[in-house]
Design a protein around this motif. Structure first.
Motif, PDB file in Angstrom:
ATOM      1  N   ASP A  73       0.803  -1.216   0.000  1.00 34.71           N
ATOM      2  CA  ASP A  73       0.000   0.000   0.000  1.00 34.71           C
ATOM      3  C   ASP A  73       0.839   1.271   0.000  1.00 34.71           C
ATOM      4  O   ASP A  73       0.542   2.235   0.705  1.00 34.71           O
ATOM      5  CB  ASP A  73      -0.954  -0.004   1.194  1.00 34.71           C
ATOM      6  CG  ASP A  73      -2.132   0.938   0.971  1.00 34.71           C
ATOM      7  OD1 ASP A  73      -2.477   1.167  -0.201  1.00 34.71           O
ATOM      8  OD2 ASP A  73      -2.687   1.442   1.963  1.00 34.71           O
ATOM      9  N   TYR A  74       1.891   1.280  -0.783  1.00 37.78           N
ATOM     10  CA  TYR A  74       2.753   2.454  -0.894  1.00 37.78           C
ATOM     11  C   TYR A  74       2.346   3.268  -2.125  1.00 37.78           C
ATOM     12  O   TYR A  74       1.564   2.827  -2.962  1.00 37.78           O
ATOM     13  CB  TYR A  74       4.224   2.044  -0.982  1.00 37.78           C
ATOM     14  CG  TYR A  74       4.528   1.112  -2.125  1.00 37.78           C
ATOM     15  CD1 TYR A  74       4.995   1.591  -3.350  1.00 37.78           C
ATOM     16  CD2 TYR A  74       4.330  -0.262  -1.998  1.00 37.78           C
ATOM     17  CE1 TYR A  74       5.251   0.740  -4.400  1.00 37.78           C
ATOM     18  CE2 TYR A  74       4.584  -1.120  -3.040  1.00 37.78           C
ATOM     19  CZ  TYR A  74       5.036  -0.614  -4.245  1.00 37.78           C
ATOM     20  OH  TYR A  74       5.281  -1.469  -5.294  1.00 37.78           O
ATOM     21  N   LYS A 134       0.768   6.342  -2.219  1.00 36.11           N
ATOM     22  CA  LYS A 134      -0.564   6.953  -2.136  1.00 36.11           C
ATOM     23  C   LYS A 134      -0.595   8.378  -2.680  1.00 36.11           C
ATOM     24  O   LYS A 134      -1.566   8.783  -3.315  1.00 36.11           O
ATOM     25  CB  LYS A 134      -1.035   6.959  -0.685  1.00 36.11           C
ATOM     26  CG  LYS A 134      -1.342   5.586  -0.118  1.00 36.11           C
ATOM     27  CD  LYS A 134      -1.856   5.704   1.312  1.00 36.11           C
ATOM     28  CE  LYS A 134      -2.217   4.349   1.876  1.00 36.11           C
ATOM     29  NZ  LYS A 134      -2.734   4.438   3.264  1.00 36.11           N
ATOM     30  N   ASP A 135       0.457   9.144  -2.411  1.00 35.10           N
ATOM     31  CA  ASP A 135       0.401  10.578  -2.675  1.00 35.10           C
ATOM     32  C   ASP A 135       1.217  11.030  -3.877  1.00 35.10           C
ATOM     33  O   ASP A 135       0.954  12.083  -4.444  1.00 35.10           O
ATOM     34  CB  ASP A 135       0.881  11.353  -1.445  1.00 35.10           C
ATOM     35  CG  ASP A 135       0.016  11.075  -0.222  1.00 35.10           C
ATOM     36  OD1 ASP A 135      -1.207  10.975  -0.405  1.00 35.10           O
ATOM     37  OD2 ASP A 135       0.562  10.937   0.881  1.00 35.10           O
ATOM     38  N   VAL A 136       2.238  10.233  -4.253  1.00 34.69           N
ATOM     39  CA  VAL A 136       3.150  10.638  -5.317  1.00 34.69           C
ATOM     40  C   VAL A 136       3.270   9.507  -6.327  1.00 34.69           C
ATOM     41  O   VAL A 136       3.478   8.354  -5.942  1.00 34.69           O
ATOM     42  CB  VAL A 136       4.548  10.980  -4.752  1.00 34.69           C
ATOM     43  CG1 VAL A 136       5.482  11.419  -5.878  1.00 34.69           C
ATOM     44  CG2 VAL A 136       4.438  12.074  -3.697  1.00 34.69           C
ATOM     45  N   SER A 137       3.159   9.802  -7.607  1.00 34.23           N
ATOM     46  CA  SER A 137       3.301   8.766  -8.626  1.00 34.23           C
ATOM     47  C   SER A 137       4.760   8.356  -8.765  1.00 34.23           C
ATOM     48  O   SER A 137       5.675   9.092  -8.397  1.00 34.23           O
ATOM     49  CB  SER A 137       2.782   9.268  -9.976  1.00 34.23           C
ATOM     50  OG  SER A 137       3.564  10.353 -10.424  1.00 34.23           O
ATOM     51  N   GLN A 196       6.350   5.892  -7.216  1.00 30.46           N
ATOM     52  CA  GLN A 196       6.996   5.379  -6.019  1.00 30.46           C
ATOM     53  C   GLN A 196       7.306   3.888  -6.155  1.00 30.46           C
ATOM     54  O   GLN A 196       6.624   3.155  -6.859  1.00 30.46           O
ATOM     55  CB  GLN A 196       6.111   5.611  -4.796  1.00 30.46           C
ATOM     56  CG  GLN A 196       5.863   7.070  -4.487  1.00 30.46           C
ATOM     57  CD  GLN A 196       7.120   7.793  -4.054  1.00 30.46           C
ATOM     58  OE1 GLN A 196       7.604   7.615  -2.964  1.00 30.46           O
ATOM     59  NE2 GLN A 196       7.656   8.604  -4.949  1.00 30.46           N
ATOM     60  N   SER A 217       0.531  -3.035  -4.193  1.00 23.66           N
ATOM     61  CA  SER A 217      -0.027  -1.692  -4.077  1.00 23.66           C
ATOM     62  C   SER A 217      -1.198  -1.538  -5.034  1.00 23.66           C
ATOM     63  O   SER A 217      -1.094  -1.906  -6.205  1.00 23.66           O
ATOM     64  CB  SER A 217       1.021  -0.627  -4.383  1.00 23.66           C
ATOM     65  OG  SER A 217       0.442   0.661  -4.292  1.00 23.66           O
ATOM     66  N   ASN A 251      -2.388   1.462  -5.516  1.00 23.16           N
ATOM     67  CA  ASN A 251      -2.270   2.832  -5.974  1.00 23.16           C
ATOM     68  C   ASN A 251      -1.684   2.871  -7.383  1.00 23.16           C
ATOM     69  O   ASN A 251      -1.015   1.940  -7.831  1.00 23.16           O
ATOM     70  CB  ASN A 251      -1.390   3.615  -5.000  1.00 23.16           C
ATOM     71  CG  ASN A 251      -1.992   3.649  -3.613  1.00 23.16           C
ATOM     72  OD1 ASN A 251      -3.110   4.106  -3.421  1.00 23.16           O
ATOM     73  ND2 ASN A 251      -1.263   3.134  -2.627  1.00 23.16           N
ATOM     74  N   THR A 295       3.018   2.713  -9.773  1.00 22.90           N
ATOM     75  CA  THR A 295       4.029   2.309  -8.801  1.00 22.90           C
ATOM     76  C   THR A 295       4.958   1.271  -9.412  1.00 22.90           C
ATOM     77  O   THR A 295       4.685   0.720 -10.478  1.00 22.90           O
ATOM     78  CB  THR A 295       3.380   1.715  -7.532  1.00 22.90           C
ATOM     79  OG1 THR A 295       2.609   0.557  -7.898  1.00 22.90           O
ATOM     80  CG2 THR A 295       2.479   2.728  -6.858  1.00 22.90           C
TER      81      THR A 295
END
Length: 240
Positions: A24-25, A27-30, A32, A50, A52, A55
């Motif tokens: 689940d890493y 979340k806020d920045v593409s 990652q 993840s 998100n 990633t």
């Protein structure tokens, strides 16, 4: 990132990472990564998961203000993602000294991504139900040896414009939705010893492309047994 290794003073010794799970890493920045490495690394047994967007499981970073380019070995990566922009492995510009093996991806768009200027070796790759191309390769002298894909919305492999002298061999592509099982841009590539579904195409073969030993995976019928050497630049399509 889960782990981000810098090398500002160009003095990192070998970074050793074993048996790591990152979930689940990004979340806020593409862009990652579960693990992002500059300098030398030996990584074994990484699980990255993840939901998100955009990633990566593992990335060899390019050289720059934060240190040397990543290098070394990666063995045993499992990546689960949910979009076509995510990659199990990213090898960035000017990264060349690496071997990546036993990389498995489920749901992400690509099994492996190599950016312009990179070379190296990737072997033993598995992809299932991918949402984009399985392999997207920018680079010079990249070797992919042993890749199985079972389900992809895109192609089995895409050798991008600007790449050269790459080899994709010992492959099996099943359930490739695109009409092309591979697109070959750039020059001097070799596509050797593979299994695909009958009726799939080779797209955009550039200069001096060698394609040999492609068979129908269902019947073992030889679809292409002799070298096809494209010795002039242009768009070529071969129907298997």
């Amino acid at each position: 990132d889960g782990i981000d290794v810098k090398d500002y003073n160009l003095d990192n010794e070998v970074i050793q990472i074993d048996s790591l799970t990152v979930r689940d890493y990004g979340k806020d920045v593409s862009g990652q990564s579960a693990v992002d490495i500059r300098g030398p690394v030996v990584l074994t047994n990484l699980v990255a998961d993840s939901k998100n967007l955009d990633t990566r499981a593992f990335r060899f970073r390019s050289s720059g203000a934060q240190g040397r380019a990543g290098s070394g070995t990666v063995c045993g990566v499992y990546f689960k993602a949910a979009d076509a922009a995510s990659y199990a492995l990213q090898v960035s510009t000017n990264v060349s000294d690496y071997v990546a093996s036993n990389v498995e991806s489920e749901g992400s768009g690509l099994i492996a991504v190599f950016e312009s200027g990179s070379s190296g070796l990737a072997k033993g790759l598995i992809g299932r139900d991918l949402l984009g191309d399985a392999l997207s390769i920018f680079g010079d002298g990249v070797i992919v040896d042993g890749v199985v894909v079972n389900g992809a919305v895109g192609r089995g492999a895409d050798l991008e414009l600007g790449s050269s002298s790459c080899v994709v061999k010992n492959f099996k592509f099943i359930g490739i939705a695109n009409s092309q099982f591979i697109r070959v841009n750039g020059d001097n590539h070799k596509i050797i010893d593979g299994q695909v579904e009958a009726g799939k195409l080779v797209g955009d073969a550039g200069a001096n492309t060698v394609i040999r030993g492609v068979i129908n995976y269902k019947t073992d019928e030889v679809l292409l047994s002799d070298d096809i050497l494209v010795d002039s630049i242009g768009v070529k399509s071969f129907v298997f």
